[in-house]
Design an enzyme around this catalytic site. Sequence first.
Site, PDB file in Angstrom:
ATOM      1  N   ILE A  24       0.814  -1.225   0.000  1.00  0.00           N
ATOM      2  CA  ILE A  24       0.000   0.000   0.000  1.00  0.00           C
ATOM      3  C   ILE A  24       0.847   1.274   0.000  1.00  0.00           C
ATOM      4  CG2 ILE A  24      -2.037  -1.048   1.030  1.00  0.00           C
ATOM      5  CD1 ILE A  24      -1.142  -0.023   3.752  1.00  0.00           C
ATOM      6  N   GLY A  27       8.675   3.831  -0.485  1.00  0.00           N
ATOM      7  CA  GLY A  27       9.501   5.023  -0.438  1.00  0.00           C
ATOM      8  C   GLY A  27      10.965   4.662  -0.511  1.00  0.00           C
ATOM      9  N   VAL A  32       5.479  -0.536   2.548  1.00  0.00           N
ATOM     10  CA  VAL A  32       4.411  -0.685   3.537  1.00  0.00           C
ATOM     11  C   VAL A  32       3.355  -1.635   2.979  1.00  0.00           C
ATOM     12  CG1 VAL A  32       2.722   0.483   4.991  1.00  0.00           C
ATOM     13  CG2 VAL A  32       4.832   1.672   4.329  1.00  0.00           C
ATOM     14  N   LYS A  47       5.528  -2.067   8.004  1.00  0.00           N
ATOM     15  CA  LYS A  47       6.550  -1.318   7.269  1.00  0.00           C
ATOM     16  C   LYS A  47       7.840  -2.128   7.286  1.00  0.00           C
ATOM     17  CE  LYS A  47       6.817   3.081   6.991  1.00  0.00           C
ATOM     18  NZ  LYS A  47       7.004   4.544   7.118  1.00  0.00           N
ATOM     19  N   ASP A 141      10.629  14.432  11.182  1.00  0.00           N
ATOM     20  CA  ASP A 141      10.257  14.219   9.779  1.00  0.00           C
ATOM     21  C   ASP A 141       8.759  14.457   9.570  1.00  0.00           C
ATOM     22  OD1 ASP A 141      10.795  13.659   7.124  1.00  0.00           O
ATOM     23  OD2 ASP A 141      10.554  11.492   7.355  1.00  0.00           O
TER      24      ASP A 141
END
Length: 350
Positions: A24, A27, A32, A47, A141
């Site tokens: 889903i 990066g 993930v 993750k 972040d």
Amino acid sequence: MATTRLAEYIGRVLGGRYRLVAPIGTGASAHVYLADDVKLRRRVAVKILHPALADDEGFLRRFRAEARAAAGLNHANVMAVYDWGEEADGPFLVCEFLGGGSLRSILDRGTRLTPSQALLVGLEAARALDYASRRGLVHRDIKPANLLFDDEGRLRIADFGLARALAEAAWTEPSGTLLGTARYASPEQVRGARLDGRADVYSLAIVLYEAVTGRVPFVADTTMGTLMGRLEQPIPVAPELGILGPIVARAGRPDADERLDAVALGSALQSAAGDLPPPGRLPLAGIAALDDTQGRLDADPTELGLPVPPSTTQTSATGAPTVIDMSPPEHGAATPFGHGAATPFGHGAG
């Protein structure tokens, strides 16, 4: 991670209990997956971090410590971390599954938030940042991709602790990178100074500015230009922000000592709420499955120096979005999302 096909993980069971159902998100540092927790019979998000991190002892030590700290957070606006583990393909985190998608997904569709909607997002995020800051945690972040929503529109901040763990990893992308998303990094992150919760407030101010205006301030042609542009200038007051403009500017001052902290930001937003109409329901983007050729990449990669990947949308052969089944497994166990409707102004956990 580019060499690993997303579909290869489907059906695998991590830690003896988390069966991967569908990818889903992806990066620079992780994939993930939607997964079934076969022991507790619920849907979760898993993750899986880059395989190169599996042999990095410095990263693993920090990852274990940060995962424990994140798992200890219990707040309505912080994504719950249920478990963590290490496999041959890399360490992984198990979190609550949130079916509403991210703020990044909303913005990537060309949708902009109204000032009232942005105020609610900022208020919920500020409460979460204050909660974490009082426990000694700095996110590092904050960006639209890390602001997630449940099916009812309640915000959760994701990835507490992960940015700090990645900072101590020996592995980087081939071009070499610095930690912290360039477009949302605080001036003190750019300088390499010691961080506290006010760095997260600065990043949140950038996010709120973008959510309403569709623009990110200080963006230049190069990463270095983007970083240097914010060192001396406050976030500008955009007319689209209306009453939020001065608040965002105070939260985005370059000197942390002159900047609002999370408590002050929440108070300022709460005071402004009375002068705005009630927020409409957020236009949630939801979650769609990815394949190996078209993935929903994080348009704000955690590492600096990476090119911003194009935003792509997963579609089926008919051109319609490929939507995965968000319902709980057939045994009827409760899903970990759905904690009630999004809170109106003035309500919710502090």
